[in-house]
Design an enzyme around this catalytic site. Structure first.
Site, PDB file in Angstrom:
ATOM      1  N   ARG A 166       0.828  -1.217   0.000  1.00 54.42           N
ATOM      2  CA  ARG A 166       0.000   0.000   0.000  1.00 54.42           C
ATOM      3  C   ARG A 166       0.862   1.266   0.000  1.00 54.42           C
ATOM      4  NH1 ARG A 166      -2.707  -3.576  -0.711  1.00 54.42           N
ATOM      5  NH2 ARG A 166      -4.772  -4.149   0.048  1.00 54.42           N
ATOM      6  N   CYS A 213     -10.759   0.354   3.839  1.00 56.35           N
ATOM      7  CA  CYS A 213     -10.081  -0.061   5.080  1.00 56.35           C
ATOM      8  C   CYS A 213      -9.325   1.123   5.668  1.00 56.35           C
ATOM      9  CB  CYS A 213      -9.120  -1.207   4.795  1.00 56.35           C
ATOM     10  SG  CYS A 213     -10.014  -2.742   4.574  1.00 56.35           S
ATOM     11  N   GLU A 283      -4.105   3.119   6.830  1.00 64.17           N
ATOM     12  CA  GLU A 283      -4.027   2.925   5.375  1.00 64.17           C
ATOM     13  C   GLU A 283      -4.518   4.186   4.678  1.00 64.17           C
ATOM     14  OE1 GLU A 283      -4.937  -0.724   3.386  1.00 64.17           O
ATOM     15  OE2 GLU A 283      -6.400   0.302   2.125  1.00 64.17           O
TER      16      GLU A 283
HETATM   17  N1  EPU Z   1     -13.151 -10.262   9.809  1.00 64.20           N
HETATM   18  C1  EPU Z   1     -13.811 -10.272  11.025  1.00 64.20           C
HETATM   19  N2  EPU Z   1     -14.451  -9.147  11.454  1.00 64.20           N
HETATM   20  C2  EPU Z   1     -14.448  -8.002  10.717  1.00 64.20           C
HETATM   21  C3  EPU Z   1     -13.741  -7.993   9.466  1.00 64.20           C
HETATM   22  C4  EPU Z   1     -13.098  -9.133   9.037  1.00 64.20           C
HETATM   23  O1  EPU Z   1     -13.834 -11.298  11.719  1.00 64.20           O
HETATM   24  O2  EPU Z   1     -15.054  -7.014  11.159  1.00 64.20           O
HETATM   25  C5  EPU Z   1     -12.499 -11.489   9.349  1.00 64.20           C
HETATM   26  C6  EPU Z   1     -13.164 -12.015   8.097  1.00 64.20           C
HETATM   27  O3  EPU Z   1     -14.250 -12.854   8.450  1.00 64.20           O
HETATM   28  C7  EPU Z   1     -12.054 -12.801   7.452  1.00 64.20           C
HETATM   29  C8  EPU Z   1     -10.801 -12.041   7.868  1.00 64.20           C
HETATM   30  O4  EPU Z   1     -11.164 -11.212   8.984  1.00 64.20           O
HETATM   31  O5  EPU Z   1     -11.976 -14.092   8.027  1.00 64.20           O
HETATM   32  C9  EPU Z   1     -10.274 -11.162   6.762  1.00 64.20           C
HETATM   33  O6  EPU Z   1     -11.351 -10.262   6.389  1.00 64.20           O
HETATM   34  P1  EPU Z   1     -11.406  -9.808   4.861  1.00 64.20           P
HETATM   35  O7  EPU Z   1     -11.513 -10.994   3.993  1.00 64.20           O
HETATM   36  O8  EPU Z   1     -12.425  -8.728   4.741  1.00 64.20           O
HETATM   37  O9  EPU Z   1      -9.988  -9.255   4.565  1.00 64.20           O
HETATM   38  P2  EPU Z   1      -9.333  -8.007   5.231  1.00 64.20           P
HETATM   39  O10 EPU Z   1      -7.922  -8.373   5.490  1.00 64.20           O
HETATM   40  O11 EPU Z   1     -10.140  -7.488   6.369  1.00 64.20           O
HETATM   41  C10 EPU Z   1      -8.407  -7.104   3.056  1.00 64.20           C
HETATM   42  C11 EPU Z   1      -8.140  -5.706   2.526  1.00 64.20           C
HETATM   43  C12 EPU Z   1      -9.395  -5.157   1.898  1.00 64.20           C
HETATM   44  C13 EPU Z   1      -9.873  -6.118   0.821  1.00 64.20           C
HETATM   45  C14 EPU Z   1     -10.128  -7.481   1.468  1.00 64.20           C
HETATM   46  C15 EPU Z   1     -10.540  -8.509   0.450  1.00 64.20           C
HETATM   47  C16 EPU Z   1      -6.463  -4.464   3.728  1.00 64.20           C
HETATM   48  C17 EPU Z   1      -6.132  -3.593   4.900  1.00 64.20           C
HETATM   49  N3  EPU Z   1      -7.750  -4.857   3.643  1.00 64.20           N
HETATM   50  O12 EPU Z   1      -9.407  -6.948   4.052  1.00 64.20           O
HETATM   51  O13 EPU Z   1      -9.036  -3.954   1.244  1.00 64.20           O
HETATM   52  O14 EPU Z   1     -11.081  -5.628   0.258  1.00 64.20           O
HETATM   53  O15 EPU Z   1      -8.897  -7.946   2.035  1.00 64.20           O
HETATM   54  O16 EPU Z   1      -9.451  -8.791  -0.389  1.00 64.20           O
HETATM   55  O17 EPU Z   1      -5.638  -4.797   2.912  1.00 64.20           O
HETATM   56  C18 EPU Z   1      -9.036  -1.577   1.355  1.00 64.20           C
HETATM   57  O18 EPU Z   1      -7.812  -1.692   1.077  1.00 64.20           O
HETATM   58  O19 EPU Z   1      -9.637  -0.494   1.490  1.00 64.20           O
HETATM   59  C19 EPU Z   1      -9.796  -2.840   1.533  1.00 64.20           C
HETATM   60  C20 EPU Z   1     -11.039  -2.863   1.911  1.00 64.20           C
END
Ligand code: EPU
Length: 288
Positions: A166, A213, A283
């Site tokens: 990022r 995020c 971020e």
């Molecule tokens: N989860 C929770 N509670 C929450 C959110 C997430 O338990 O409130 C759990 C989900 O159930 C899952 C794990 O955490 O098991 C990961 O969640 P998610 O798949 O949403 O991935 P993330 O790491 O939270 C990242 C990126 C997002 C991107 C998603 C999908 C970052 C900081 N975040 O989210 O990117 O959309 O993967 O690929 O890299 C962004 O950059 O603005 C963004 C939203």
């Protein structure tokens, strides 16, 4: 063209930064400029570079203050284009990512579907090396067309830029990006776009004003999961609230302002730090 004439011509007087912000927050600025051509941009670039300026595209990762005592350079009135020839895609920086995906699907140019649903301009995606589903834009970039502080156009090969998680070392103004797509059938692209948007819709509060995020994921962790496990979903300061759909999103429940969001960011950091010993890193870019 005389700098002062161009500056006067391209200055917008009656706009607020909230009009551009994806979380609908932000007041006025010292001066908001929207050049209508690359030539105008080149004329004012030395003047802007001397004073410092904030480049604004889709503003989907920027938190604006009530008053920004600086110069804002908008990309909205510059020419937009998506071209594809000899296997290389050229996209102007002010192109919305989802518009780009649709246009490229018509010429079977794929590989960008991981970006589907991100309400950004491709220039901002390149600048911050945005990504999702474990992919980042860096892997598709061939070269980047920029305007430097002296107003000169140039082309940076991808290996002249340092990219990280990022982040990038880019300081020049991004005009367009040349990318190397994967050949992919039109319908396959659309299927992947639909799937990615559906999974975002299912796990992210897309229908409320937000900045995506808020925090980067710490190594081997999900910031959303950490914040959720600290019981912060629904925690609210003023009209800024931790999304109850995805805890790494702050949503604007009405008339949230900069202070509400900053207080909530500080509170989240404090709780996660004291409960889990992890220091969350932003971020989003907070404009000060
Ligand atoms: N989860 C929770 N509670 C929450 C959110 C997430 O338990 O409130 C759990 C989900 O159930 C899952 C794990 O955490 O098991 C990961 O969640 P998610 O798949 O949403 O991935 P993330 O790491 O939270 C990242 C990126 C997002 C991107 C998603 C999908 C970052 C900081 N975040 O989210 O990117 O959309 O993967 O690929 O890299 C962004 O950059 O603005 C963004 C939203």
């Amino acid at each position: 063209m005389d700098v002062k004439q161009v500056l006067d011509r391209v200055t917008l007087d009656d706009v607020q930064l909230r009009d551009y912000s994806h979380i609908c927050i932000g007041g006025s600025a010292r001066r908001i400029l929207a050049p209508q051509s690359i030539d105008e941009l080149r004329v004012i670039m030395p003047w802007l570079s001397e004073r410092g300026y904030l480049a604004v595209g889709g503003a989907s990762n920027l938190l604006f203050p009530d008053y920004y005592d600086g110069y804002v350079l908008l990309d909205e009135r510059l020419p937009r284009n998506v071209a594809f020839e000899n296997g290389v895609v050229n996209v102007t920086a002010n192109t919305n990512v989802n518009v780009m995906l649709m246009k490229l699907s018509l010429v079977h140019a794929g590989g960008f579907e991981f970006l589907a649903g991100i309400p950004a301009h491709i220039g901002g995606v390149v600048k911050m090396n945005a990504g999702a589903y474990g992919r980042s834009i860096q892997s598709l970039i061939h070269s980047i067309e920029v305007i430097d502080a002296d107003g000169k156009r140039g082309i940076l090969a991808v290996d002249e830029v340092r990219f990280g998680y990022r982040t990038s070392s880019l300081t020049e103004y991004i005009v367009s990006v040349n990318m190397l797509p994967e050949e992919k059938d039109h319908n396959m692209i659309l299927d992947d776009v639909r799937r990615n948007i559906a999974s975002r819709r299912a796990s992210q509060p897309l229908q409320l004003p937000n900045l995506g995020c808020i925090f980067k994921n710490p190594p081997y962790e999900s910031a959303g999961k950490l914040i959720d496990e600290c019981g912060l979903k629904g925690h609210r300061i003023g009209d800024a609230m931790v999304s109850d759909v995805h805890a790494n999103f702050i949503v604007n429940m009405g008339k949230a302002n900069y202070a509400d969001v900053m207080k909530l960011i500080d509170h989240i950091r404090e709780v996660v730090s004291s409960e889990r010993g992890i220091e969350l890193e932003l971020e989003i870019e907070v404009v000060r």
